[in-house]
Design a protein around this motif. Structure first.
Motif, short mmCIF file in Angstrom:
data_model
loop_
_atom_site.label_atom_id
_atom_site.label_comp_id
_atom_site.label_asym_id
_atom_site.label_seq_id
_atom_site.Cartn_x
_atom_site.Cartn_y
_atom_site.Cartn_z
N LYS A 218 41.81 35.04 43.85
CA LYS A 218 41.24 35.94 42.84
C LYS A 218 39.76 36.21 43.11
O LYS A 218 39.09 35.44 43.80
N VAL A 219 39.27 37.30 42.54
CA VAL A 219 37.85 37.64 42.60
C VAL A 219 37.41 38.10 41.21
O VAL A 219 38.23 38.43 40.36
N GLY A 220 36.11 38.10 41.00
CA GLY A 220 35.57 38.64 39.77
C GLY A 220 35.14 40.08 39.96
O GLY A 220 34.73 40.49 41.05
N LEU A 221 35.28 40.88 38.90
CA LEU A 221 34.80 42.26 38.90
C LEU A 221 33.84 42.45 37.73
O LEU A 221 34.14 42.07 36.60
N LEU A 222 32.69 43.01 38.04
CA LEU A 222 31.69 43.33 37.02
C LEU A 222 31.40 44.82 37.12
O LEU A 222 31.17 45.35 38.22
N LEU A 223 31.46 45.54 36.00
CA LEU A 223 31.26 46.98 36.02
C LEU A 223 30.71 47.47 34.69
O LEU A 223 30.85 46.79 33.67
N PRO A 251 22.88 51.24 23.84
CA PRO A 251 24.02 50.98 22.96
C PRO A 251 25.25 51.82 23.27
O PRO A 251 26.34 51.51 22.80
N GLU A 252 25.11 52.87 24.07
CA GLU A 252 26.24 53.72 24.43
C GLU A 252 27.04 53.17 25.61
O GLU A 252 28.10 53.70 25.93
N TRP A 253 26.52 52.08 26.23
CA TRP A 253 27.16 51.53 27.43
C TRP A 253 27.50 50.06 27.21
O TRP A 253 26.83 49.35 26.46
N VAL A 254 28.57 49.60 27.90
CA VAL A 254 28.95 48.18 27.88
C VAL A 254 29.20 47.70 29.31
O VAL A 254 29.46 48.50 30.21
N ALA A 255 29.11 46.39 29.49
CA ALA A 255 29.46 45.76 30.77
C ALA A 255 30.80 45.05 30.62
O ALA A 255 31.06 44.40 29.59
N ILE A 256 31.64 45.17 31.61
CA ILE A 256 32.95 44.50 31.62
C ILE A 256 32.96 43.48 32.75
O ILE A 256 32.59 43.78 33.88
N ASN A 257 33.38 42.27 32.42
CA ASN A 257 33.49 41.19 33.40
C ASN A 257 34.91 40.66 33.33
O ASN A 257 35.38 40.28 32.26
N THR A 258 35.62 40.65 34.47
CA THR A 258 37.02 40.23 34.45
C THR A 258 37.39 39.59 35.78
O THR A 258 36.62 39.63 36.75
N ILE A 259 38.56 38.99 35.81
CA ILE A 259 39.08 38.33 37.02
C ILE A 259 40.39 39.00 37.39
O ILE A 259 41.27 39.19 36.53
N VAL A 260 40.53 39.34 38.67
CA VAL A 260 41.75 40.01 39.14
C VAL A 260 42.19 39.39 40.46
O VAL A 260 41.42 38.71 41.14
N GLU A 261 43.44 39.63 40.83
CA GLU A 261 43.93 39.24 42.14
C GLU A 261 43.20 40.03 43.21
O GLU A 261 43.07 41.26 43.12
N GLU A 262 42.72 39.34 44.24
CA GLU A 262 41.96 40.02 45.28
C GLU A 262 42.78 41.11 45.95
O GLU A 262 42.25 42.16 46.34
N ALA A 263 44.08 40.90 46.05
CA ALA A 263 44.94 41.86 46.75
C ALA A 263 45.02 43.21 46.05
O ALA A 263 45.36 44.22 46.69
N VAL A 264 44.73 43.26 44.73
CA VAL A 264 44.87 44.52 44.00
C VAL A 264 43.56 45.30 43.91
O VAL A 264 43.56 46.44 43.46
#
Length: 290
Positions: A218-223, A251-264
């Protein structure tokens, strides 16, 4: 000072085990001729032992704990406590199978066809137990490696371990049945497991090893994403549970932090960009503790 005497498997699992410990936070250093590796933890004493022998040394108390295959615990009939599975093998994160295999053009199709035949294998006890379960009498010979080449000249069938089956196919062998499914396990001497300090040390070690295994694929994704586009981006993301959403200074923007399978990642990153995500960062993970 109390110490946990820990067996590290020498042989096919050695490199994968040392890499796993490194990702879990422990550095184990081997010299070219020593069977006593150094580890950067004064509460652990390591010894290199072949996986096939690990269970009996743990049972005897020569080692408090060790890492070996469940198959070798079964094969040696060792009275040890299996504290946890550590699902990794020498090639990939997976269980392995001991399989009954025969030449592709062989007439053997099911276990009862082995009656009176010769079977070559490294796991004699496991194979004999399998034959007894099926009510079959056959001659089981111990094989000193290179088992795949012994049929049909030296044996009628083999019981061999496989992760992917590629070696069996390369030797034109056909799998008849699975004899035993196995995974790497963390085992402990029963008296040592009853010692509160040693058990806690072992369980903490297992927690970190499992965390490293969980993170391996898995890897982390920040966006960043505008609130108006948030639902569209969330619809693209496969998450471990739910992604973390944090407010930004705007205030109109947010950050998303999540974990996903590296293969996807290669599949979803273009979709995230199309869904108007910005500042996408992929980062590696060392451990995931659930």
């Amino acid at each position: 000072m109390s110490r946990l005497k820990l067996g590290i498997p020498k042989g096919s699992l050695q490199d994968a085990t040392l890499d796993l410990f490194s990702r879990a936070g422990w550095k184990i250093t081997l010299s070219s001729r020593s069977y006593v590796p150094a580890i950067d933890d004064t509460e652990i004493e390591c010894l290199m032992v072949r996986a096939q022998e690990m269970a009996r040394y743990v049972e005897s108390g020569a080692l408090d704990a060790g890492i070996t295959g469940h198959d070798w615990v079964v094969e040696t009939s060792a009275d040890v406590e299996e504290l946890s599975e550590l699902v990794f093998a020498k090639q990939r994160l997976a269980r392995v199978r001991w399989v009954l295999a025969v030449p592709e053009d062989c007439a053997i199709r099911q276990p009862r066809d082995l009656e009176g035949k010769v079977i070559a294998t490294e796991v004699v006890q496991i194979t004999q137990n399998y034959l007894a379960k099926h009510g079959v009498k056959a001659h089981v010979e111990f094989s000193w490696g290179a088992t795949e080449v012994k049929v049909p000249q030296l044996a009628d069938a083999i019981v061999e371990v496989t992760e992917t089956g590629s070696s069996l196919r390369a030797n034109r062998l056909r799998i008849v049945d699975t004899v035993l499914e196995s995974a790497t396990v963390f085992i402990m001497n029963r008296a040592s497991a009853a010692d509160s300090w040693k058990r806690e040390k072992a369980e903490n070690l297992i927690l970190m090893l499992q965390g490293a295994i969980a993170a391996a694929s898995k890897v982390g994704l920040l966006l960043n994403v505008h609130r108006d586009d948030l639902q569209g981006v969330l619809g693209v993301l496969p998450a471990l549970k739910n992604p973390t959403i944090s407010a930004l200074s705007d205030p109109e923007w947010v950050a998303i932090n999540t974990i996903v399978e590296e293969a996807v990642v290669r599949q979803i990153l273009p979709k995230l960009k199309a869904a108007k995500a910005q500042g996408i960062v992929e980062y590696p993970l060392n451990k995931i503790v659930l």
